[in-house]
Scaffold this motif. Structure first.
Motif, PDB file in Angstrom:
ATOM      1  N   ALA A 233       0.825  -1.001   0.074  1.00  0.00           N
ATOM      2  CA  ALA A 233       0.038  -0.029  -0.125  1.00  0.00           C
ATOM      3  C   ALA A 233       0.803   1.242  -0.041  1.00  0.00           C
ATOM      4  CB  ALA A 233      -0.629  -0.097   1.413  1.00  0.00           C
ATOM      5  N   LEU A 234       1.951   1.236  -0.838  1.00  0.00           N
ATOM      6  CA  LEU A 234       2.826   2.388  -0.859  1.00  0.00           C
ATOM      7  C   LEU A 234       2.532   3.558  -2.061  1.00  0.00           C
ATOM      8  CD1 LEU A 234       6.316   0.300  -0.818  1.00  0.00           C
ATOM      9  CD2 LEU A 234       4.799   1.560   0.854  1.00  0.00           C
ATOM     10  N   GLY A 235       1.146   3.203  -2.633  1.00  0.00           N
ATOM     11  CA  GLY A 235       0.707   4.280  -3.684  1.00  0.00           C
ATOM     12  C   GLY A 235       1.135   4.160  -5.140  1.00  0.00           C
ATOM     13  N   VAL A 236       0.779   4.927  -5.867  1.00  0.00           N
ATOM     14  CA  VAL A 236       0.831   4.754  -7.402  1.00  0.00           C
ATOM     15  C   VAL A 236       1.638   6.042  -7.983  1.00  0.00           C
ATOM     16  CG1 VAL A 236      -1.094   3.047  -7.474  1.00  0.00           C
ATOM     17  CG2 VAL A 236      -1.573   5.325  -7.793  1.00  0.00           C
ATOM     18  N   ARG A 237       2.063   5.927  -9.328  1.00  0.00           N
ATOM     19  CA  ARG A 237       2.298   7.245 -10.065  1.00  0.00           C
ATOM     20  C   ARG A 237       1.455   7.017 -11.223  1.00  0.00           C
ATOM     21  NH1 ARG A 237       7.356   5.115  -8.112  1.00  0.00           N
ATOM     22  NH2 ARG A 237       8.399   6.471  -6.624  1.00  0.00           N
ATOM     23  N   PRO A 238       0.392   8.046 -11.187  1.00  0.00           N
ATOM     24  CA  PRO A 238      -0.311   8.084 -12.396  1.00  0.00           C
ATOM     25  C   PRO A 238       0.508   8.471 -13.655  1.00  0.00           C
ATOM     26  CG  PRO A 238      -1.333   9.284 -10.608  1.00  0.00           C
ATOM     27  CD  PRO A 238      -0.195   8.923 -10.344  1.00  0.00           C
ATOM     28  N   HIS A 239       0.362   8.014 -14.932  1.00  0.00           N
ATOM     29  CA  HIS A 239       1.256   8.351 -16.350  1.00  0.00           C
ATOM     30  C   HIS A 239       0.292   9.732 -16.714  1.00  0.00           C
ATOM     31  CE1 HIS A 239       2.778   4.138 -15.948  1.00  0.00           C
ATOM     32  NE2 HIS A 239       3.512   5.070 -15.085  1.00  0.00           N
ATOM     33  N   SER A 240       0.348  10.680 -16.021  1.00  0.00           N
ATOM     34  CA  SER A 240      -0.516  11.961 -16.473  1.00  0.00           C
ATOM     35  C   SER A 240       0.351  13.157 -17.170  1.00  0.00           C
ATOM     36  CB  SER A 240      -1.348  12.338 -15.404  1.00  0.00           C
ATOM     37  OG  SER A 240      -0.440  12.566 -14.360  1.00  0.00           O
ATOM     38  N   GLN A 241       1.660  12.761 -17.551  1.00  0.00           N
ATOM     39  CA  GLN A 241       2.619  13.751 -17.982  1.00  0.00           C
ATOM     40  C   GLN A 241       2.105  14.312 -19.419  1.00  0.00           C
ATOM     41  OE1 GLN A 241       3.441  10.770 -17.200  1.00  0.00           O
ATOM     42  NE2 GLN A 241       5.315  10.658 -15.959  1.00  0.00           N
ATOM     43  N   LEU A 242       1.562  13.583 -20.447  1.00  0.00           N
ATOM     44  CA  LEU A 242       1.137  14.140 -21.795  1.00  0.00           C
ATOM     45  C   LEU A 242       0.030  14.890 -21.365  1.00  0.00           C
ATOM     46  CD1 LEU A 242       1.204  11.082 -23.800  1.00  0.00           C
ATOM     47  CD2 LEU A 242       2.865  12.812 -23.980  1.00  0.00           C
ATOM     48  N   ALA A 243      -1.019  14.674 -20.503  1.00  0.00           N
ATOM     49  CA  ALA A 243      -2.187  15.355 -20.061  1.00  0.00           C
ATOM     50  C   ALA A 243      -1.896  16.868 -19.481  1.00  0.00           C
ATOM     51  CB  ALA A 243      -3.023  14.539 -19.315  1.00  0.00           C
ATOM     52  N   GLU A 244      -0.649  16.630 -18.658  1.00  0.00           N
ATOM     53  CA  GLU A 244      -0.323  17.975 -17.870  1.00  0.00           C
ATOM     54  C   GLU A 244       0.168  18.914 -18.811  1.00  0.00           C
ATOM     55  OE1 GLU A 244       1.755  18.954 -13.601  1.00  0.00           O
ATOM     56  OE2 GLU A 244       2.629  17.244 -14.981  1.00  0.00           O
ATOM     57  N   LEU A 246      -0.573  19.474 -21.884  1.00  0.00           N
ATOM     58  CA  LEU A 246      -1.585  19.913 -22.652  1.00  0.00           C
ATOM     59  C   LEU A 246      -2.657  20.887 -21.781  1.00  0.00           C
ATOM     60  CD1 LEU A 246      -2.501  17.108 -25.059  1.00  0.00           C
ATOM     61  CD2 LEU A 246      -1.893  19.291 -25.825  1.00  0.00           C
ATOM     62  N   ALA A 247      -2.338  21.060 -20.426  1.00  0.00           N
ATOM     63  CA  ALA A 247      -3.323  21.881 -19.571  1.00  0.00           C
ATOM     64  C   ALA A 247      -4.352  20.990 -19.365  1.00  0.00           C
ATOM     65  CB  ALA A 247      -3.428  23.174 -20.104  1.00  0.00           C
ATOM     66  N   VAL A 248      -4.437  19.727 -19.404  1.00  0.00           N
ATOM     67  CA  VAL A 248      -5.560  18.970 -19.009  1.00  0.00           C
ATOM     68  C   VAL A 248      -5.796  18.933 -17.541  1.00  0.00           C
ATOM     69  CG1 VAL A 248      -6.453  16.453 -18.843  1.00  0.00           C
ATOM     70  CG2 VAL A 248      -5.599  17.264 -21.147  1.00  0.00           C
ATOM     71  N   ALA A 249      -6.837  19.144 -16.778  1.00  0.00           N
ATOM     72  CA  ALA A 249      -7.131  19.372 -15.552  1.00  0.00           C
ATOM     73  C   ALA A 249      -6.767  18.004 -14.704  1.00  0.00           C
ATOM     74  CB  ALA A 249      -8.480  19.648 -15.124  1.00  0.00           C
ATOM     75  N   LEU A 250      -6.117  18.004 -13.581  1.00  0.00           N
ATOM     76  CA  LEU A 250      -5.709  16.730 -12.927  1.00  0.00           C
ATOM     77  C   LEU A 250      -6.285  17.121 -11.402  1.00  0.00           C
ATOM     78  CD1 LEU A 250      -1.856  16.269 -13.681  1.00  0.00           C
ATOM     79  CD2 LEU A 250      -3.878  15.286 -15.063  1.00  0.00           C
ATOM     80  N   ASP A 251      -6.758  15.951 -10.819  1.00  0.00           N
ATOM     81  CA  ASP A 251      -6.994  16.050  -9.255  1.00  0.00           C
ATOM     82  C   ASP A 251      -5.621  16.075  -8.473  1.00  0.00           C
ATOM     83  OD1 ASP A 251      -9.710  15.693  -9.281  1.00  0.00           O
ATOM     84  OD2 ASP A 251      -9.819  13.871  -9.609  1.00  0.00           O
ATOM     85  N   ARG A 252      -5.919  15.963  -7.348  1.00  0.00           N
ATOM     86  CA  ARG A 252      -4.658  16.221  -6.477  1.00  0.00           C
ATOM     87  C   ARG A 252      -3.679  14.960  -6.363  1.00  0.00           C
ATOM     88  NH1 ARG A 252      -6.657  17.706  -0.509  1.00  0.00           N
ATOM     89  NH2 ARG A 252      -8.259  16.222  -1.075  1.00  0.00           N
ATOM     90  N   ASP A 253      -4.316  13.964  -6.919  1.00  0.00           N
ATOM     91  CA  ASP A 253      -3.546  12.627  -6.947  1.00  0.00           C
ATOM     92  C   ASP A 253      -2.836  12.471  -8.271  1.00  0.00           C
ATOM     93  OD1 ASP A 253      -5.506  11.911  -8.324  1.00  0.00           O
ATOM     94  OD2 ASP A 253      -6.257  10.133  -7.275  1.00  0.00           O
ATOM     95  N   ARG A 254      -3.006  13.722  -9.206  1.00  0.00           N
ATOM     96  CA  ARG A 254      -2.429  13.799 -10.455  1.00  0.00           C
ATOM     97  C   ARG A 254      -2.786  12.534 -11.425  1.00  0.00           C
ATOM     98  NH1 ARG A 254       1.310  16.984 -10.894  1.00  0.00           N
ATOM     99  NH2 ARG A 254       2.143  16.189 -12.798  1.00  0.00           N
ATOM    100  N   ALA A 271     -10.052  10.686 -21.610  1.00  0.00           N
ATOM    101  CA  ALA A 271      -9.501   9.724 -20.729  1.00  0.00           C
ATOM    102  C   ALA A 271     -10.175   8.652 -20.340  1.00  0.00           C
ATOM    103  CB  ALA A 271      -8.639  10.572 -19.586  1.00  0.00           C
ATOM    104  N   VAL A 272      -9.272   7.433 -20.203  1.00  0.00           N
ATOM    105  CA  VAL A 272      -9.923   6.264 -19.482  1.00  0.00           C
ATOM    106  C   VAL A 272      -8.990   5.404 -18.807  1.00  0.00           C
ATOM    107  CG1 VAL A 272     -11.814   6.258 -21.572  1.00  0.00           C
ATOM    108  CG2 VAL A 272      -9.437   4.824 -21.597  1.00  0.00           C
ATOM    109  N   GLY A 273      -9.472   4.585 -18.019  1.00  0.00           N
ATOM    110  CA  GLY A 273      -8.717   3.367 -17.172  1.00  0.00           C
ATOM    111  C   GLY A 273      -8.083   4.099 -16.187  1.00  0.00           C
ATOM    112  N   ASP A 274      -6.935   3.433 -15.787  1.00  0.00           N
ATOM    113  CA  ASP A 274      -6.642   3.680 -14.122  1.00  0.00           C
ATOM    114  C   ASP A 274      -5.720   5.111 -13.901  1.00  0.00           C
ATOM    115  OD1 ASP A 274      -7.093   1.283 -13.597  1.00  0.00           O
ATOM    116  OD2 ASP A 274      -4.941   0.315 -13.788  1.00  0.00           O
ATOM    117  N   VAL A 275      -5.480   5.819 -15.363  1.00  0.00           N
ATOM    118  CA  VAL A 275      -5.213   7.160 -15.063  1.00  0.00           C
ATOM    119  C   VAL A 275      -6.275   8.271 -14.891  1.00  0.00           C
ATOM    120  CG1 VAL A 275      -5.323   7.734 -17.509  1.00  0.00           C
ATOM    121  CG2 VAL A 275      -3.377   8.772 -16.209  1.00  0.00           C
ATOM    122  N   VAL A 276      -7.435   7.856 -14.596  1.00  0.00           N
ATOM    123  CA  VAL A 276      -8.602   8.495 -14.645  1.00  0.00           C
ATOM    124  C   VAL A 276      -8.883   8.336 -13.043  1.00  0.00           C
ATOM    125  CG1 VAL A 276     -11.103   8.858 -14.748  1.00  0.00           C
ATOM    126  CG2 VAL A 276      -9.609   8.542 -16.741  1.00  0.00           C
TER     127      VAL A 276
END
Length: 306
Positions: A233-244, A246-254, A271-276
């Protein structure tokens, strides 16, 4: 495949369950699409999913993706194996997807880039996940604990929450901080005590595979935690760099924020899947892929009628 100056209806970035579902639906809606995939879907780590509907004996993540890939191939969809290096809007109507070895123009983008789990500092952790000896998702496989002892690795509120979640499957639960101090509120600590969750703060010596998907955790202590079902339970790293970028809005957990049709705040990007933001489950990812595909189809229909 020739990719220069092609203008497609959509490009799907990522070929996990969510991305491939979106691609299959778009292809069946007779849309011109392509898929760009780095080949690192999180689903490849699943040793066997036993809670995915229609598979009473369970199904391996690799097999599920193989079947979905075969289904997609029926529609002659171009799939590019490569990493998207850049994604940008070049005109009001189009996006340019640049990847290793080429580029594609498209009117819509589906981001299905997933996320990565943070692995614990255990030798061979990746192989332990593939063999089912180290787990990340009690929703997926908590049922198989069947009352046996379970251990959650972590030292935060996340670990405490996951330990308490396991109460549905067993009463023998421990948190192993691996030498760290458990950093939770007094209220959380009281709840752990009420739930009879044991906290072990000793350093890890080694993790040994045991029988039936369990492990023996040898700690700097007189006794080991033997034949336990092990969760991280150490957490995750969303692969949201491409979205960021392009100024796509992210939540606090990225993770990416989306609306009811999987649309982001940028028109034409879905956007779909675990990155959402939401529940990380195969069925959820697939449903999101279906919703996004139909939304894109309808958007293209409406633009044609403008």
């Amino acid at each position: 495949m020739t990719t220069e100056l092609r203008i497609l209806d959509a490009v799907v970035v990522g070929a996990g369950p969510g991305g491939m579902t979106a691609a299959i639906y778009l292809a069946r809606l007779n849309r011109k699409i392509a898929v760009v995939d780095s080949g690192h879907s999180r689903a490849l780590l699943i040793p066997r999913s036993r809670n995915h509907p229609a598979f009473p004996e369970g199904i391996e993540g690799t097999e599920l993706l193989r079947r979905m890939s075969m289904q997609l191939q029926n529609f002659a969809v171009d799939t590019v194996i490569g990493t998207v290096r850049r994604l940008r809007r070049c005109e009001a109507r189009y996006f340019l997807v640049e990847f290793t070895g080429g580029r594609i123009w498209a009117e819509n983008i589906v981001l299905a880039t997933g996320l990565g789990d943070i692995f614990p500092p255990i030798d061979g952790a990746y192989d332990l996940v593939r063999s089912g000896h180290l787990r990340f998702c009690p929703i997926c496989d908590g049922y198989e604990i069947a009352g046996g002892p379970a251990v959650v690795i972590g030292a935060t509120e996340r670990a405490a929450s996951e330990a308490r979640f396991l109460k549905s499957f067993t009463t023998d639960i421990a948190i192993a901080t691996l030498g760290n101090t458990l950093d939770v509120t007094a209220e959380t600590m009281d709840r752990l005590i009420d739930d009879r969750v044991t906290v072990r703060c000793e350093r890890l010596v080694r993790c040994l595979r045991s029988e039936h998907g369990t492990v023996d955790l040898v700690l700097e202590a007189p006794t080991a935690l033997e034949k336990v079902v092990l969760y991280s339970a150490l957490g995750v790293r969303p692969h949201s760099q491409l979205a960021e970028r392009l100024a796509v809005a992210l939540d606090r957990d990225r993770r990416i924020k989306v609306g009811s049709h999987q649309e982001t705040n940028i028109q034409g990007i879905y956007a779909v899947g675990d990155v959402v933001t939401g529940l990380n489950q195969l069925g959820v990812s697939m449903a999101q892929g279906e919703i996004a595909a139909v939304a894109i189809h309808n958007r293209l229909r409406e633009r044609k009628n403008d």
